[in-house]
Design an enzyme around this catalytic site. Sequence first.
Site, PDB file in Angstrom:
ATOM      1  N   HIS A 192      38.029  50.705  39.685  1.00 13.24           N
ATOM      2  CA  HIS A 192      37.012  51.553  40.307  1.00 13.24           C
ATOM      3  C   HIS A 192      36.728  52.830  39.526  1.00 13.24           C
ATOM      4  CE1 HIS A 192      37.435  48.863  43.627  1.00 13.24           C
ATOM      5  NE2 HIS A 192      36.735  49.586  44.461  1.00 13.24           N
ATOM      6  N   GLU A 200      26.483  41.718  44.532  1.00 12.30           N
ATOM      7  CA  GLU A 200      25.830  42.632  43.592  1.00 12.30           C
ATOM      8  C   GLU A 200      24.827  41.950  42.685  1.00 12.30           C
ATOM      9  OE1 GLU A 200      29.077  42.852  44.254  1.00 12.30           O
ATOM     10  OE2 GLU A 200      29.425  44.916  44.911  1.00 12.30           O
TER      11      GLU A 200
END
Lengths: 324, 320
Positions: B124, B55
């Site tokens: 998450h 990322e």
Amino acid sequence: MKVLERAKKTLLADLFRQMYLIRVFEEKCGELYGKGLIRGFLHLYIGQEANAVGAISVLRPEDHIVTHYRDHGHALARGLDVNRCMAELFGRATGVSRGKGGSMHLFDASRNFYGGHAIVGGHFPLACGLALAAQYKREDRVVLVFFGDGSVNQGTFHEAMNLASLWRLPVIFYLENNLYGMGSAAGRVRAAGSDFQGAGHAYGMDVVTVDGMDVMAVREATQAAAERARSGKGPAFIEAKTFRFQGHSMADPVKYRGHSEVEHWRKRDPLVTFPRTLVENGLVPEKELDRIRKEVEATIDEAIKFAEDSPWPGPEAVNEDIYA
Amino acid sequence: MREALQRGLREALDGNPNVYLMGEDIGAYGGAYAITAGFIDEYGPERIRDVPISENTFVGAAIGSAIGGLRPIVEFMSISFSLLAFDQMINIGAAIRYMSGGQFKVPIVIRAPTGSGIQLAATHSHAFENWLASVPGFRVVAPTTPYDALGLLRSALAEDNPVIMAEHVSLYGRRGEVPDDRYTVPIGKADVKLAGSDITLVAFAHGVVTAFEVADKLKERGIAAEVIDLRSLRPLDMDTILKSIAKTNRVALIDDNWRTGGMMAEVSAQISEQGFDLLDGPVARVGGDDVPAPYSRPLEQLVIPDSDRVIQAIQKTYGI
């Protein structure tokens, strides 16, 4: 020697001039820091000049350069205005970054010089992105990214090597291995020790090791790397063995390395060896080198005066340049 | 909302050859939330770029390519994973223009599915849009309706600054009218989604859904709530909020995310600074519980504020 003999004498003199410019600039910066005229963190490039000068001298103006926080040498080798670089360190409005970046964040879009980045390893993705833009737009440019031995333990190094190799991005990874990441010898913080030969293997890259104290060797290695990157074969990786004569920053008392090690490297100082070779081989006469020295010293004096005489940024500058 | 986003992305790709999409599994897989399903067949792998799971580096590379003249649209699989890219986003994306004295533009749109409610537990279920909204250099938007999603995406793509578009995962299936014309929704403008005179409800993204439930319940008791959808978290449109409070003299702030340091903490502070005299009582602030998101359904539902919790807060604060 053959490389030297083939080179034009004006080029050799100019390589010396650039290295000497960086040396004197840095020495003066050290003095000015002591006087409190330059503040913040200051990382001097003294000892490593052959890397910036050699590598950048083989690039084209349209190529991109991204570097780390020890960036004065790269900025000057790229031809950034000496006055405006000094003014930046003084925090003045006339600085290359309008006084908002300081020593670690020198930028000049007109010279494709993209910083000056102070998070160790934080600039690898930027180099990949600039290379991606060039590749996407079918532009004939390469990106030269300088980094130190400390940054190879960052995730971004490995991620960027993977990305660059995967997408065959035109990036030259130029490792300035000055043996110490701040006070940590590479071998103390890296499982593979101080040997970087295998550092690119997982990403399909060979590492070309070069003497980072030899400006002509640096030129040759970078030229080959640039040709590879330009030809679409993907990134190239150079490891230059070099040394910083001063501490990591002005705050560093340098207790982690011995005097003999410093002395060993001082014998290989490019500002000693290169002019000596030029004179001994009759390539550039001592008189000419002296003329260059005087000219450079005057240039730096003028830059300091320019910085001192420059205005501070006005309060309106605080809120400028946040949004386009 | 999914189709509205797809339409906006297609327009951008069709309208500018320098627009490309980048993200994890947005190509062959079609995107974790299927926003880019089929795009790779239409536009090819150079413009619909699948990336390694890195990322920090792929977002940083996208930022670099924006500086280099492209107009990337990045998709995070989840805003939760943006944590790994905060260095690139904040230290380069948001700061390089300032640090360089205005020499570079960073025209990038970062789309990020956000929020909790679908039992993905602590790693998450994040909603970092409020953190990102505190960073000078960013613009942050969070649409609730398909109309706003498309209009804000168009405005984001016209910006030469990094824009973060937080897309609440529970809203992707939401339906709504979207006209055919090329309208835009300006960044930095809140929207009065429901007019009312008795109390102002301020929310964004999924919180707006809760606000409407609250408004319905209050209506049964003859109380007319005004619902303001922030739409844009940075810049924040305080004018619309203050104008409403001047009329209602009461305000409740609703936020799904952690209450401490949440978006509504900022809204509340600004109301107290700029609209203290307009209020009949203190600000009623309802936020998510300050706990890592739990997995189990009843526990998860407990930490996300529902309409009953908002109504209780309103009753406690204003006695209505």
